[in-house]
Design a protein around this motif. Sequence first.
Motif, short mmCIF file in Angstrom:
data_model
loop_
_atom_site.label_atom_id
_atom_site.label_comp_id
_atom_site.label_asym_id
_atom_site.label_seq_id
_atom_site.Cartn_x
_atom_site.Cartn_y
_atom_site.Cartn_z
N MET A 45 0.83 -1.20 0.00
CA MET A 45 0.00 0.00 0.00
C MET A 45 0.87 1.26 0.00
SD MET A 45 -2.92 1.17 2.70
CE MET A 45 -3.17 -0.55 3.07
N LEU B 166 -10.18 -6.88 -2.93
CA LEU B 166 -11.60 -6.56 -3.08
C LEU B 166 -11.79 -5.33 -3.95
CD1 LEU B 166 -11.56 -4.12 -0.80
CD2 LEU B 166 -12.04 -6.00 0.73
N LEU C 195 -5.59 -5.53 -1.84
CA LEU C 195 -6.58 -5.71 -0.79
C LEU C 195 -7.45 -6.94 -1.05
CD1 LEU C 195 -7.78 -2.02 -0.30
CD2 LEU C 195 -6.16 -3.29 1.09
N ASN D 287 -3.37 12.99 8.57
CA ASN D 287 -2.24 12.91 9.48
C ASN D 287 -0.93 13.20 8.75
OD1 ASN D 287 -3.44 12.26 12.00
ND2 ASN D 287 -3.93 10.25 11.20
N LYS E 75 -12.74 -8.94 5.40
CA LYS E 75 -13.80 -9.10 4.40
C LYS E 75 -13.49 -10.21 3.42
CE LYS E 75 -16.26 -5.55 5.78
NZ LYS E 75 -17.52 -5.75 6.48
N GLN F 257 -0.68 7.63 14.19
CA GLN F 257 -2.10 7.68 13.82
C GLN F 257 -2.30 7.30 12.36
OE1 GLN F 257 -3.98 11.40 14.89
NE2 GLN F 257 -2.97 11.39 16.87
N ALA F 258 -1.45 7.82 11.51
CA ALA F 258 -1.56 7.52 10.08
C ALA F 258 -1.38 6.02 9.85
CB ALA F 258 -0.53 8.31 9.29
N ASP G 265 -5.63 -0.36 9.65
CA ASP G 265 -7.06 -0.65 9.67
C ASP G 265 -7.55 -1.06 8.31
OD1 ASP G 265 -7.27 -0.18 12.31
OD2 ASP G 265 -8.56 1.57 12.16
N ILE G 266 -7.06 -0.37 7.27
CA ILE G 266 -7.49 -0.70 5.92
C ILE G 266 -7.11 -2.13 5.59
CG2 ILE G 266 -7.09 -0.20 3.47
CD1 ILE G 266 -6.81 2.74 4.21
N GLN G 267 -5.89 -2.51 5.97
CA GLN G 267 -5.45 -3.87 5.68
C GLN G 267 -6.27 -4.89 6.48
OE1 GLN G 267 -1.40 -3.05 6.52
NE2 GLN G 267 -0.78 -3.09 4.36
N LYS H 185 -10.97 5.79 6.13
CA LYS H 185 -9.69 5.56 6.81
C LYS H 185 -8.56 6.22 6.02
CE LYS H 185 -10.92 2.85 10.24
NZ LYS H 185 -10.63 3.19 11.64
N ASP I 288 -10.12 2.65 18.55
CA ASP I 288 -10.01 3.22 17.22
C ASP I 288 -9.38 2.27 16.22
OD1 ASP I 288 -7.73 3.38 18.62
OD2 ASP I 288 -7.49 5.54 18.52
N ALA J 219 -5.84 8.98 7.29
CA ALA J 219 -4.39 8.76 7.19
C ALA J 219 -3.74 9.93 6.45
CB ALA J 219 -4.11 7.44 6.47
N TYR K 64 -9.43 -1.09 13.87
CA TYR K 64 -10.49 -1.86 13.21
C TYR K 64 -10.72 -3.15 13.97
CZ TYR K 64 -13.06 -4.67 9.93
OH TYR K 64 -14.01 -5.46 9.36
N ILE L 156 -13.09 2.20 3.58
CA ILE L 156 -11.65 2.35 3.36
C ILE L 156 -11.33 3.80 3.00
CG2 ILE L 156 -9.82 1.73 1.74
CD1 ILE L 156 -10.85 -1.14 1.89
N LEU M 259 -9.26 -4.56 7.64
CA LEU M 259 -10.61 -4.58 7.10
C LEU M 259 -10.67 -5.46 5.85
CD1 LEU M 259 -12.71 -1.38 7.01
CD2 LEU M 259 -12.95 -3.03 5.18
N ALA M 260 -9.68 -5.27 4.98
CA ALA M 260 -9.66 -6.06 3.74
C ALA M 260 -9.48 -7.54 4.05
CB ALA M 260 -8.55 -5.56 2.82
N ASN N 77 -4.39 4.00 10.78
CA ASN N 77 -5.43 4.04 9.76
C ASN N 77 -5.09 3.11 8.60
OD1 ASN N 77 -7.37 5.90 10.78
ND2 ASN N 77 -5.88 7.53 10.47
N VAL N 78 -3.84 3.14 8.21
CA VAL N 78 -3.41 2.28 7.12
C VAL N 78 -3.57 0.82 7.52
CG1 VAL N 78 -1.37 1.50 5.87
CG2 VAL N 78 -1.86 3.94 6.07
#
Lengths: 334, 334
Positions: free
Chosen positions: A1, A46, A44, A76, B87, B72-73, B79-81, A69, B276, A73, B278, A66, B83-84, B76-77
């Motif tokens: 990413m 998806l 990802l 920040n 799912k 923090q950034a 979290d994206i991973q 999020k 905070d 990011a 995911y 996403i 989440l993917a 968030n990144v």
Amino acid sequence: MKLQQLRYLRAIARHQFNISKASQSLCVSQSAISKQIQLFEHELGLELFKRKGKQIIGMTTVGETILLKAEQALENVNDIQLLAEDKTHRRQSLSIATTHTQARYVLPNIVGRFVKQFPDVSLHIHQGNPIQVAAMLEHGDVDIAIATEALSDASAILAMPCYQWSRSVIVPNGHALSQLNTLSIAELIRYPIITYVQGFTGRYKIDEAFQQYDINPDIVLTAVDADVIKTYVRLGLGVGIIADMAVNPEQDKDLDVLSAKALFGVSTSHIAIKKDKYIKSYVFQFIELFAPHLRLSVVEQALLLSDSHSLSKLFSQFSIPFFQREGGEESNKV
Amino acid sequence: MKLQQLRYLRAIARHQFNISKASQSLCVSQSAISKQIQLFEHELGLELFKRKGKQIIGMTTVGETILLKAEQALENVNDIQLLAEDKTHRRQSLSIATTHTQARYVLPNIVGRFVKQFPDVSLHIHQGNPIQVAAMLEHGDVDIAIATEALSDASAILAMPCYQWSRSVIVPNGHALSQLNTLSIAELIRYPIITYVQGFTGRYKIDEAFQQYDINPDIVLTAVDADVIKTYVRLGLGVGIIADMAVNPEQDKDLDVLSAKALFGVSTSHIAIKKDKYIKSYVFQFIELFAPHLRLSVVEQALLLSDSHSLSKLFSQFSIPFFQREGGEESNKV
DNA sequence: CGAAGTTACGGATGCCGTAATGATG
DNA sequence: CATCATTACGGCATCCGTAACTTCG
């Protein structure tokens, strides 16, 4: 990413899911974005976008999550850059989103003093309607937003009252209304009215006043711009209702100005910042220059409060000043 | 700016400002990190680390601020991973940080049921002392933390009560204490005591009870581990005070077990998640499996509350169940 | 002298742009 | 047929690892 991929994702979402538009806004080729988005989706595992053939028509629900999020990011990351630029004094810039009235009649004086104090900070004034102004602030495109209308009910935005103002009725010299001792709604509506477009410069206050008396005024012309209103008043098309700030005693000698404070009440203009964005040091300076009661310590206190109740309690300690023109020559400079 | 650079920055800060350690934890060469940090500093135009010659000895104040934003950034990144992965059902894993008592006596039964229900989720149990457990959760290294001691007062952590438990005194069969009708502190302190190390498994409750009577017990041995305590009780070194959960009626037939609930009161164990971060779907499932009263809807409600007051109000609606062993054979499986 | 960080250089990867190709209305 | 997204290919930047060098305790 990659961060780029997140930027591309955001850009597409912000340009109606049109990759071409997004690519232009970022100054890269379509193919670059297209490919990176594909790579990202593949990584990802998806789909982020709903497609109809090759056309992108929207986002999937995971895509939405996403995107959220990703925006956080990027915010920040952007904060880090802003912070560094602020500390190193390079690429100093202040972006202000505001409406016409503020930009034309209120800001010149403040801006003049600001650039004198911070000659190295490049200033950008983005003009738009109140909704656009609020959006620019929420997107983080600008550091400050100034407007009278509600800037945003989002909790991420901090709006602070900076000054109060009322309205004036303007008529050509020697108009029948100028002869009256006290101006009343009943007298006013005997003439065609020229005032602001709905949604601008506290127009709703004017509408409210008329509605209160169940009166349907003859509004013959509306404009976003007091200069336009003045022009048509001079042509004798009707009487104008404009904000105090827009009255220029020197240039408007051919007009009689009657205070309409008793008729339409007062409005409060606000200055707003985005809470979670990094706030450059000179943003605080600008705010204090604009509204001296909003000292650094006050703004810092306000930033810590989350609910609107304790905020209004904080600001009720101050008497919000009325707008007043400072030196006719100054205000037309810059 | 690259995400890698932020990861390197974080890794250095998390490894006592030792680039070599950081590089090992990330499986890259020292030079890679050294160079990227330099590039990053150059891009920002400021120093992130305090150096003494070539040694890094700490962070600058801007560095600290930037580190915060970087973390923090990265969150968030991440979290994206997550989440993917959630799912798409790939790389499903559940990481639990917990203390010895939970891992040894409480979790086996739950874990057994969880792996049956989610055979594709790989489970990782990280054992540590309560402080380490809290740190692992705060760093986002694990999905769930389970402990009796305060997990964290940070507002980013949500700790929920899952079960209550009390203590038992264990003595060799036929010990004088077993003959008593009711166990009292006065009787207890006539013997040397073996119990938990300070900071573990509600040890402070035991200390409090003794202090209340201004008694200085003869604690001859402490351990983090009830098995160790039992071993020395069997050797006749003293009487043991252990958590209910650690008593195994089948294996501990050679010991007499006396409830000490009246002496030391009850403790509540908590399960905690990072607000905070995911939260994978099966994290909710695990929580409900572990504490049936913490249904999905309850946890979701709790996640929305920020102040500890309304949280305790929410949980006061439920009667937090007492721990109870479920089937001796089950509990030793896995 | 050992531990830790920086510099130098070569290889591999990856990102972007131009241009051609494929859908869509 | 015009607009928009995707694919193909070549050039350039960059990121990493190995290894030599430097600095401090």
